[in-house]
Design a protein around this motif. Structure first.
Motif, PDB file in Angstrom:
ATOM      1  N   GLU A   1       0.852  -1.185   0.000  1.00  0.00           N
ATOM      2  CA  GLU A   1       0.000   0.000   0.000  1.00  0.00           C
ATOM      3  C   GLU A   1       0.888   1.236   0.000  1.00  0.00           C
ATOM      4  O   GLU A   1       1.858   1.320   0.756  1.00  0.00           O
ATOM      5  CB  GLU A   1      -0.871  -0.004   1.255  1.00  0.00           C
ATOM      6  CG  GLU A   1      -1.763   1.203   1.373  1.00  0.00           C
ATOM      7  CD  GLU A   1      -2.581   1.199   2.655  1.00  0.00           C
ATOM      8  OE1 GLU A   1      -3.199   2.242   2.930  1.00  0.00           O
ATOM      9  OE2 GLU A   1      -2.602   0.195   3.372  1.00  0.00           O
ATOM     10  N   VAL A   2       0.533   2.191  -0.861  1.00  0.00           N
ATOM     11  CA  VAL A   2       1.248   3.464  -0.863  1.00  0.00           C
ATOM     12  C   VAL A   2       0.757   4.256   0.337  1.00  0.00           C
ATOM     13  O   VAL A   2      -0.419   4.593   0.429  1.00  0.00           O
ATOM     14  CB  VAL A   2       1.017   4.257  -2.173  1.00  0.00           C
ATOM     15  CG1 VAL A   2       1.651   5.644  -2.075  1.00  0.00           C
ATOM     16  CG2 VAL A   2       1.573   3.497  -3.367  1.00  0.00           C
ATOM     17  N   VAL A   3       1.664   4.533   1.260  1.00  0.00           N
ATOM     18  CA  VAL A   3       1.339   5.307   2.458  1.00  0.00           C
ATOM     19  C   VAL A   3       1.632   6.783   2.210  1.00  0.00           C
ATOM     20  O   VAL A   3       0.919   7.657   2.678  1.00  0.00           O
ATOM     21  CB  VAL A   3       2.156   4.793   3.666  1.00  0.00           C
ATOM     22  CG1 VAL A   3       1.956   5.664   4.885  1.00  0.00           C
ATOM     23  CG2 VAL A   3       1.802   3.345   3.960  1.00  0.00           C
ATOM     24  N   ARG A   4       2.686   7.037   1.442  1.00  0.00           N
ATOM     25  CA  ARG A   4       3.058   8.412   1.096  1.00  0.00           C
ATOM     26  C   ARG A   4       3.537   8.407  -0.352  1.00  0.00           C
ATOM     27  O   ARG A   4       4.463   7.688  -0.701  1.00  0.00           O
ATOM     28  CB  ARG A   4       4.171   8.892   2.031  1.00  0.00           C
ATOM     29  CG  ARG A   4       4.621  10.319   1.777  1.00  0.00           C
ATOM     30  CD  ARG A   4       5.639  10.801   2.820  1.00  0.00           C
ATOM     31  NE  ARG A   4       6.877  10.046   2.788  1.00  0.00           N
ATOM     32  CZ  ARG A   4       7.465   9.490   3.846  1.00  0.00           C
ATOM     33  NH1 ARG A   4       6.934   9.598   5.050  1.00  0.00           N
ATOM     34  NH2 ARG A   4       8.594   8.821   3.741  1.00  0.00           N
ATOM     35  N   MET A   5       2.869   9.195  -1.179  1.00  0.00           N
ATOM     36  CA  MET A   5       3.233   9.295  -2.591  1.00  0.00           C
ATOM     37  C   MET A   5       4.534  10.080  -2.712  1.00  0.00           C
ATOM     38  O   MET A   5       4.672  11.156  -2.119  1.00  0.00           O
ATOM     39  CB  MET A   5       2.117   9.986  -3.379  1.00  0.00           C
ATOM     40  CG  MET A   5       2.326  10.025  -4.873  1.00  0.00           C
ATOM     41  SD  MET A   5       2.416   8.419  -5.681  1.00  0.00           S
ATOM     42  CE  MET A   5       0.728   7.859  -5.610  1.00  0.00           C
ATOM     43  N   GLY A   6       5.469   9.537  -3.454  1.00  0.00           N
ATOM     44  CA  GLY A   6       6.711  10.259  -3.704  1.00  0.00           C
ATOM     45  C   GLY A   6       6.439  11.467  -4.575  1.00  0.00           C
ATOM     46  O   GLY A   6       5.579  11.427  -5.454  1.00  0.00           O
ATOM     47  N   PRO A   7       7.138  12.566  -4.350  1.00  0.00           N
ATOM     48  CA  PRO A   7       6.930  13.748  -5.182  1.00  0.00           C
ATOM     49  C   PRO A   7       7.334  13.458  -6.627  1.00  0.00           C
ATOM     50  O   PRO A   7       8.247  12.671  -6.883  1.00  0.00           O
ATOM     51  CB  PRO A   7       7.840  14.809  -4.557  1.00  0.00           C
ATOM     52  CG  PRO A   7       8.848  14.050  -3.779  1.00  0.00           C
ATOM     53  CD  PRO A   7       8.195  12.773  -3.358  1.00  0.00           C
ATOM     54  N   GLU A   8       6.640  14.108  -7.546  1.00  0.00           N
ATOM     55  CA  GLU A   8       6.917  13.881  -8.965  1.00  0.00           C
ATOM     56  C   GLU A   8       7.978  14.856  -9.467  1.00  0.00           C
ATOM     57  O   GLU A   8       7.882  16.060  -9.254  1.00  0.00           O
ATOM     58  CB  GLU A   8       5.637  14.047  -9.790  1.00  0.00           C
ATOM     59  CG  GLU A   8       5.846  13.696 -11.253  1.00  0.00           C
ATOM     60  CD  GLU A   8       4.554  13.741 -12.038  1.00  0.00           C
ATOM     61  OE1 GLU A   8       4.276  12.767 -12.743  1.00  0.00           O
ATOM     62  OE2 GLU A   8       3.836  14.760 -11.932  1.00  0.00           O
ATOM     63  N   THR A   9       8.980  14.292 -10.101  1.00  0.00           N
ATOM     64  CA  THR A   9      10.019  15.065 -10.778  1.00  0.00           C
ATOM     65  C   THR A   9      10.155  14.443 -12.158  1.00  0.00           C
ATOM     66  O   THR A   9      10.708  13.352 -12.297  1.00  0.00           O
ATOM     67  CB  THR A   9      11.366  14.972 -10.029  1.00  0.00           C
ATOM     68  OG1 THR A   9      11.161  15.355  -8.673  1.00  0.00           O
ATOM     69  CG2 THR A   9      12.399  15.875 -10.659  1.00  0.00           C
ATOM     70  N   LYS A  10       9.608  15.117 -13.153  1.00  0.00           N
ATOM     71  CA  LYS A  10       9.548  14.550 -14.509  1.00  0.00           C
ATOM     72  C   LYS A  10      10.937  14.344 -15.101  1.00  0.00           C
ATOM     73  O   LYS A  10      11.786  15.240 -15.054  1.00  0.00           O
ATOM     74  CB  LYS A  10       8.748  15.466 -15.436  1.00  0.00           C
ATOM     75  CG  LYS A  10       7.278  15.531 -15.112  1.00  0.00           C
ATOM     76  CD  LYS A  10       6.565  14.432 -15.825  1.00  0.00           C
ATOM     77  CE  LYS A  10       5.064  14.617 -15.679  1.00  0.00           C
ATOM     78  NZ  LYS A  10       4.346  13.516 -16.209  1.00  0.00           N
ATOM     79  N   LEU A  11      11.141  13.168 -15.656  1.00  0.00           N
ATOM     80  CA  LEU A  11      12.378  12.867 -16.373  1.00  0.00           C
ATOM     81  C   LEU A  11      12.420  13.603 -17.698  1.00  0.00           C
ATOM     82  O   LEU A  11      11.376  13.850 -18.315  1.00  0.00           O
ATOM     83  CB  LEU A  11      12.451  11.368 -16.668  1.00  0.00           C
ATOM     84  CG  LEU A  11      12.752  10.436 -15.513  1.00  0.00           C
ATOM     85  CD1 LEU A  11      12.541   8.992 -15.935  1.00  0.00           C
ATOM     86  CD2 LEU A  11      14.164  10.646 -15.025  1.00  0.00           C
ATOM     87  N   ALA A  12      13.604  13.886 -18.168  1.00  0.00           N
ATOM     88  CA  ALA A  12      13.777  14.427 -19.518  1.00  0.00           C
ATOM     89  C   ALA A  12      13.387  13.339 -20.524  1.00  0.00           C
ATOM     90  O   ALA A  12      13.579  12.145 -20.261  1.00  0.00           O
ATOM     91  CB  ALA A  12      15.223  14.856 -19.731  1.00  0.00           C
ATOM     92  N   ALA A  13      12.861  13.743 -21.655  1.00  0.00           N
ATOM     93  CA  ALA A  13      12.371  12.796 -22.654  1.00  0.00           C
ATOM     94  C   ALA A  13      13.447  11.811 -23.100  1.00  0.00           C
ATOM     95  O   ALA A  13      13.184  10.615 -23.264  1.00  0.00           O
ATOM     96  CB  ALA A  13      11.804  13.555 -23.853  1.00  0.00           C
TER      97      ALA A  13
END
Length: 152
Positions: A109-121
């Protein structure tokens, strides 16, 4: 249906199994022990239905976590980063700016969502190819073990 014997499986591998099942419930596919770059080996890399890439590091004990000095290097290889630990792990050790999954061999179960940091294409494309190549080679190696020997 045969029930797998998990008695000889290491605790971190059980966490990886559960994390993979969790990822599957989100529509992801996953590969364990993937090498995104020389000197790095992530426990689980998940590829989502929209091309998102998550890295999950499985920690089975305080000592396992404290001896890991490479995890911050994984952040540049994913859109989200998570720790997968069991329900008894001292989660206060884990950095607040990372995701948290509580898992066992059968799910998580995801208890805390990791912050999103978009990868370069360009990096995303390389990683998607690595996931595909690694998964295909492992599958082919199961069908033809002699081929697996050639890949090392």
């Amino acid at each position: 249906m045969t029930v797998p014997d998990l008695s000889s499986v290491q605790p971190g591998q059980l966490l990886a199994r559960g994390a993979g099942r969790l990822l599957s419930s989100y529509g992801f596919v996953s590969v364990e022990e993937l090498i995104p770059a020389r000197g790095l080996r992530v426990d689980v890399m998940g590829l989502g239905p929209k091309g998102e890439i998550w890295v999950i590091e499985c920690k089975s004990s305080r000592a396992d976590f404290c001896s890991d000095h490479k995890w911050e290097g994984y952040l540049e290889w994913c859109d989200r980063f998570f720790w997968a630990v069991d329900e008894y792990f001292p989660t206060e050790l884990l950095p607040d700016h990372t995701g948290l999954i509580i898992a066992d061999a059968y799910g998580g179960e995801v208890v805390r969502m990791g912050p999103e940091t978009k990868l370069a294409a360009a990096r995303r494309k390389v990683l998607i190819q690595k996931v595909a190549t690694t998964a295909a080679r492992r599958l082919q190696g199961l069908r033809d073990p002699e081929m697996a020997l050639e890949w090392g």
